[in-house]
Scaffold this motif. Structure first.
Motif, PDB file in Angstrom:
ATOM      1  N   TRP A  83       0.942  -1.123  -0.037  1.00 26.22           N
ATOM      2  CA  TRP A  83       0.011   0.227  -0.022  1.00 26.22           C
ATOM      3  C   TRP A  83       0.988   1.194  -0.046  1.00 26.22           C
ATOM      4  O   TRP A  83       1.845   1.091   0.624  1.00 26.22           O
ATOM      5  CB  TRP A  83      -0.880  -0.100   1.152  1.00 26.22           C
ATOM      6  N   THR A  84       0.614   2.408  -0.850  1.00 22.02           N
ATOM      7  CA  THR A  84       1.159   3.473  -0.704  1.00 22.02           C
ATOM      8  C   THR A  84       0.585   4.451   0.006  1.00 22.02           C
ATOM      9  O   THR A  84      -0.527   4.686  -0.197  1.00 22.02           O
ATOM     10  CB  THR A  84       1.526   3.829  -2.283  1.00 22.02           C
ATOM     11  N   GLY A  85       1.527   4.986   0.879  1.00 20.80           N
ATOM     12  CA  GLY A  85       0.886   5.967   1.744  1.00 20.80           C
ATOM     13  C   GLY A  85       0.334   7.392   1.253  1.00 20.80           C
ATOM     14  O   GLY A  85       1.034   7.820  -0.021  1.00 20.80           O
ATOM     15  N   GLY A  86      -0.748   7.692   1.508  1.00 23.78           N
ATOM     16  CA  GLY A  86      -1.134   9.197   1.022  1.00 23.78           C
ATOM     17  C   GLY A  86      -1.916   8.772  -0.355  1.00 23.78           C
ATOM     18  O   GLY A  86      -2.576   9.859  -0.777  1.00 23.78           O
ATOM     19  N   TYR A  87      -2.178   7.672  -0.794  1.00 23.44           N
ATOM     20  CA  TYR A  87      -2.723   7.268  -2.023  1.00 23.44           C
ATOM     21  C   TYR A  87      -3.912   6.360  -1.707  1.00 23.44           C
ATOM     22  O   TYR A  87      -3.636   5.509  -0.928  1.00 23.44           O
ATOM     23  CB  TYR A  87      -1.868   7.078  -3.106  1.00 23.44           C
ATOM     24  N   ASN A  88      -4.824   6.182  -2.825  1.00 23.22           N
ATOM     25  CA  ASN A  88      -5.867   5.098  -2.495  1.00 23.22           C
ATOM     26  C   ASN A  88      -5.456   3.743  -2.888  1.00 23.22           C
ATOM     27  O   ASN A  88      -5.816   2.754  -2.585  1.00 23.22           O
ATOM     28  CB  ASN A  88      -7.124   5.736  -3.305  1.00 23.22           C
ATOM     29  N   LEU A  89      -4.664   3.757  -4.043  1.00 24.91           N
ATOM     30  CA  LEU A  89      -4.310   2.362  -4.790  1.00 24.91           C
ATOM     31  C   LEU A  89      -3.056   2.053  -4.635  1.00 24.91           C
ATOM     32  O   LEU A  89      -2.059   2.788  -4.719  1.00 24.91           O
ATOM     33  CB  LEU A  89      -4.571   2.683  -6.396  1.00 24.91           C
ATOM     34  N   GLY A  90      -3.190   0.628  -3.934  1.00 24.87           N
ATOM     35  CA  GLY A  90      -1.878  -0.019  -3.693  1.00 24.87           C
ATOM     36  C   GLY A  90      -1.287  -0.940  -4.791  1.00 24.87           C
ATOM     37  O   GLY A  90      -2.332  -0.978  -5.703  1.00 24.87           O
ATOM     38  N   ARG A  91      -0.462  -1.413  -4.695  1.00 27.14           N
ATOM     39  CA  ARG A  91       0.154  -2.419  -5.928  1.00 27.14           C
ATOM     40  C   ARG A  91      -0.311  -3.749  -5.357  1.00 27.14           C
ATOM     41  O   ARG A  91      -0.295  -4.423  -4.371  1.00 27.14           O
ATOM     42  CB  ARG A  91       1.440  -2.486  -5.900  1.00 27.14           C
ATOM     43  N   VAL A  92      -1.191  -4.364  -6.419  1.00 24.40           N
ATOM     44  CA  VAL A  92      -2.081  -5.615  -5.878  1.00 24.40           C
ATOM     45  C   VAL A  92      -1.593  -6.802  -7.325  1.00 24.40           C
ATOM     46  O   VAL A  92      -1.648  -6.195  -8.209  1.00 24.40           O
ATOM     47  CB  VAL A  92      -3.612  -5.533  -5.845  1.00 24.40           C
ATOM     48  N   GLN A  93      -1.375  -7.878  -6.823  1.00 23.76           N
ATOM     49  CA  GLN A  93      -1.145  -8.792  -7.883  1.00 23.76           C
ATOM     50  C   GLN A  93      -2.449  -9.629  -8.318  1.00 23.76           C
ATOM     51  O   GLN A  93      -3.141  -9.876  -7.615  1.00 23.76           O
ATOM     52  CB  GLN A  93      -0.073  -9.946  -7.427  1.00 23.76           C
ATOM     53  N   CYS A  94      -2.646  -9.906  -9.692  1.00 23.90           N
ATOM     54  CA  CYS A  94      -3.815 -10.674  -9.994  1.00 23.90           C
ATOM     55  C   CYS A  94      -3.445 -12.245  -9.480  1.00 23.90           C
ATOM     56  O   CYS A  94      -2.441 -12.646  -8.996  1.00 23.90           O
ATOM     57  CB  CYS A  94      -3.920 -10.798 -11.315  1.00 23.90           C
ATOM     58  N   PRO A  95      -4.604 -13.056  -9.082  1.00 23.75           N
ATOM     59  CA  PRO A  95      -4.563 -14.438  -8.740  1.00 23.75           C
ATOM     60  C   PRO A  95      -3.400 -15.294  -9.568  1.00 23.75           C
ATOM     61  O   PRO A  95      -2.736 -15.887  -8.919  1.00 23.75           O
ATOM     62  CB  PRO A  95      -5.837 -14.909  -8.674  1.00 23.75           C
ATOM     63  N   THR A  96      -3.604 -14.890 -10.881  1.00 18.71           N
ATOM     64  CA  THR A  96      -2.514 -16.033 -11.756  1.00 18.71           C
ATOM     65  C   THR A  96      -1.290 -15.829 -11.410  1.00 18.71           C
ATOM     66  O   THR A  96      -0.393 -16.533 -11.407  1.00 18.71           O
ATOM     67  CB  THR A  96      -3.119 -15.756 -13.202  1.00 18.71           C
ATOM     68  N   CYS A  97      -0.950 -14.151 -11.414  1.00 18.82           N
ATOM     69  CA  CYS A  97       0.492 -14.055 -11.069  1.00 18.82           C
ATOM     70  C   CYS A  97       0.913 -14.300  -9.614  1.00 18.82           C
ATOM     71  O   CYS A  97       2.016 -14.705  -9.551  1.00 18.82           O
ATOM     72  CB  CYS A  97       0.681 -12.391 -11.530  1.00 18.82           C
ATOM     73  N   HIS A  98      -0.203 -14.244  -8.737  1.00 17.68           N
ATOM     74  CA  HIS A  98       0.360 -14.451  -7.498  1.00 17.68           C
ATOM     75  C   HIS A  98       0.786 -16.137  -7.325  1.00 17.68           C
ATOM     76  O   HIS A  98       1.640 -16.530  -6.697  1.00 17.68           O
ATOM     77  CB  HIS A  98      -0.617 -14.091  -6.427  1.00 17.68           C
ATOM     78  N   ASP A  99       0.104 -16.828  -7.863  1.00 17.70           N
ATOM     79  CA  ASP A  99       0.346 -18.235  -8.199  1.00 17.70           C
ATOM     80  C   ASP A  99       1.534 -18.641  -8.792  1.00 17.70           C
ATOM     81  O   ASP A  99       2.377 -19.511  -8.330  1.00 17.70           O
ATOM     82  CB  ASP A  99      -0.777 -19.123  -8.701  1.00 17.70           C
ATOM     83  N   ARG A 100       1.824 -17.867  -9.927  1.00 14.24           N
ATOM     84  CA  ARG A 100       2.973 -18.100 -10.517  1.00 14.24           C
ATOM     85  C   ARG A 100       4.452 -17.685  -9.793  1.00 14.24           C
ATOM     86  O   ARG A 100       5.490 -18.062 -10.136  1.00 14.24           O
ATOM     87  CB  ARG A 100       3.168 -17.778 -12.003  1.00 14.24           C
ATOM     88  N   HIS A 101       4.317 -16.397  -9.363  1.00 12.51           N
ATOM     89  CA  HIS A 101       5.594 -15.598  -8.764  1.00 12.51           C
ATOM     90  C   HIS A 101       4.858 -14.700  -7.731  1.00 12.51           C
ATOM     91  O   HIS A 101       4.922 -13.468  -8.150  1.00 12.51           O
ATOM     92  CB  HIS A 101       6.370 -14.981  -9.809  1.00 12.51           C
ATOM     93  N   PRO A 102       4.733 -15.012  -6.671  1.00  6.13           N
ATOM     94  CA  PRO A 102       4.226 -13.909  -5.749  1.00  6.13           C
ATOM     95  C   PRO A 102       5.559 -13.022  -5.434  1.00  6.13           C
ATOM     96  O   PRO A 102       6.590 -13.363  -5.289  1.00  6.13           O
ATOM     97  CB  PRO A 102       4.040 -14.838  -4.622  1.00  6.13           C
ATOM     98  N   GLU A 103       4.933 -11.783  -5.169  1.00  4.75           N
ATOM     99  CA  GLU A 103       5.796 -10.721  -4.925  1.00  4.75           C
ATOM    100  C   GLU A 103       5.450  -9.887  -3.791  1.00  4.75           C
ATOM    101  O   GLU A 103       4.260  -9.952  -3.378  1.00  4.75           O
ATOM    102  CB  GLU A 103       5.549  -9.693  -6.057  1.00  4.75           C
ATOM    103  N   THR A 104       6.364  -9.462  -3.208  1.00  6.60           N
ATOM    104  CA  THR A 104       6.323  -8.630  -1.877  1.00  6.60           C
ATOM    105  C   THR A 104       7.341  -7.102  -2.371  1.00  6.60           C
ATOM    106  O   THR A 104       7.938  -7.236  -3.016  1.00  6.60           O
ATOM    107  CB  THR A 104       6.789  -9.134  -0.505  1.00  6.60           C
ATOM    108  N   ALA A 105       6.876  -6.345  -1.379  1.00  6.42           N
ATOM    109  CA  ALA A 105       7.498  -5.047  -1.626  1.00  6.42           C
ATOM    110  C   ALA A 105       8.748  -5.186  -0.827  1.00  6.42           C
ATOM    111  O   ALA A 105       9.042  -5.852  -0.168  1.00  6.42           O
ATOM    112  CB  ALA A 105       6.630  -3.902  -0.747  1.00  6.42           C
TER     113      ALA A 105
END
Length: 105
Positions: A83-105
């Motif tokens: 989640w990015t501070g001061g903004y509404n939209l954070g970075r979110v991975q789609c389910p397929t990408c999360h299954d294939r290569h989960p990412e973290t900040a």
């Protein structure tokens, strides 16, 4: 025989949007990122209409592979990267990408 309802689309493909619709999607997402509580829901509704998705927390996949999937970020199998501070939209991975290569900040 009772009628059945078609299930709502859960994803859209950014690359299948016209260039004009891609530009409009980007503009709406940028506006939603900094919108106040009164404007934010209206922007998400406009994005939903543009993409053909149900209204909700719509995001384009935010992972590093540049995935074109637009999806509901509130789906139980969506993955918040950060989640990015001061903004509404954070970075979110789609389910397929999360299954294939989960990412973290």
């Amino acid at each position: 025989m009772p009628a059945t309802l078609a299930s709502a689309r859960r994803e859209a493909d950014y690359t299948r949007l016209t260039r004009e619709d891609q530009d409009r999607f980007d503009e709406l997402m940028e506006a939603a990122d900094t919108a106040g509580p009164h404007d934010y829901p209206h922007l998400m509704t406009a994005i939903a209409a543009l993409t053909g998705l149900p209204a909700g927390e719509i995001r384009k996949c935010g992972c590093s592979c540049w995935c074109p999937v637009i999806f509901d970020a509130d789906a139980p199998d969506a993955h918040v990267i950060e989640w990015t501070g001061g903004y509404n939209l954070g970075r979110v991975q789609c389910p397929t990408c999360h299954d294939r290569h989960p990412e973290t900040a």
